[in-house]
Write an enzyme that holds these catalytic residues in place. Structure first.
Site, short mmCIF file in Angstrom:
data_model
loop_
_atom_site.label_atom_id
_atom_site.label_comp_id
_atom_site.label_asym_id
_atom_site.label_seq_id
_atom_site.Cartn_x
_atom_site.Cartn_y
_atom_site.Cartn_z
N CYS A 67 0.83 -1.21 0.00
CA CYS A 67 0.00 0.00 0.00
C CYS A 67 0.86 1.26 0.00
O CYS A 67 0.35 2.36 -0.19
CB CYS A 67 -0.93 0.01 1.21
SG CYS A 67 -0.04 -0.02 2.77
N ASP A 117 2.44 2.50 2.56
CA ASP A 117 2.40 3.21 3.84
C ASP A 117 3.69 3.00 4.64
O ASP A 117 4.32 1.96 4.55
CB ASP A 117 1.19 2.76 4.65
CG ASP A 117 -0.12 3.21 4.00
OD1 ASP A 117 -0.03 4.00 3.05
OD2 ASP A 117 -1.18 2.77 4.44
N CYS A 165 -2.73 4.87 6.23
CA CYS A 165 -4.18 4.84 6.31
C CYS A 165 -4.66 5.08 7.75
O CYS A 165 -3.87 5.07 8.69
CB CYS A 165 -4.71 3.51 5.79
SG CYS A 165 -4.39 2.16 6.93
N CYS A 184 -2.42 -3.62 8.57
CA CYS A 184 -2.00 -2.26 8.95
C CYS A 184 -1.47 -2.26 10.39
O CYS A 184 -0.53 -1.53 10.71
CB CYS A 184 -3.16 -1.28 8.83
SG CYS A 184 -4.07 -1.44 7.30
FE1 FES Z 1 -1.42 0.55 4.27
FE2 FES Z 1 -3.23 0.42 6.11
S1 FES Z 1 -3.54 0.39 3.98
S2 FES Z 1 -1.12 0.44 6.36
#
Ligand code: FES
Length: 146
Positions: free
Chosen positions: A33, A35, A59, A103
């Site tokens: 993602c 992140d 997120c 996450c």
């Molecule tokens: Fe990437 Fe939650 S979608 S950490």
């Protein structure tokens, strides 16, 4: 979809920021993602976490879990902090939707990476602590998802 606690920690995250001259810093990402989370720890001479701060580019679930994880490890010994799993953080938040379980791994692993950094800087071994991953995607996901 999200519990009140998750929304609360997302809207009003605790312990956002940096610690100057931190005892340990850990950064972990999730390539899937994109992140990224960074955790700063201030650990005192008795190996107790005096303070923890985080910065999360991610997120809502990642922000809520980093907020809760920092709350949960402050005041704990490094050994106790190591035992704060993503499952424990999720439970404290009243749960996360299944697609968001990964996450919470960011928070757990960023804490581990910061503890690893602390151990390295102080030339100590924290029992049970594994070398950190840069990307949580490299981990087995405890059978919770995927
Ligand atoms: Fe990437 Fe939650 S979608 S950490």
């Amino acid at each position: 979809m999200y519990t009140e606690k998750v929304m609360d920690h997302f809207m009003h995250p605790r312990n956002v920021g940096e610690i100057e001259n931190a005892s340990g810093v850990g950064t972990v990402g999730n390539a899937k993602c994109g992140d990224i989370m960074r955790i700063y720890l201030d650990i005192d001479e008795n190996q107790v976490v005096r303070d923890a701060k985080f910065k999360t580019f991610g997120c809502g679930a990642a922000i809520a879990t980093s907020s809760m994880a920092t709350e949960m490890i402050i005041g704990k010994t490094i050994q106790e902090a190591l035992e704060v799993t993503n499952k424990a953080v999720m439970e404290a938040l009243g749960g996360l939707p299944p697609v968001k379980v990964h996450c919470s791994l960011l928070a757990e692993q960023a804490v581990h990476a910061a503890l690893w950094d602390y151990a390295k800087k102080n030339n100590i071994v924290i029992e049970g602590l594994k070398p950190p991953v840069n990307d949580v995607d490299e981990l087995d996901h405890d059978g919770e998802e995927e």
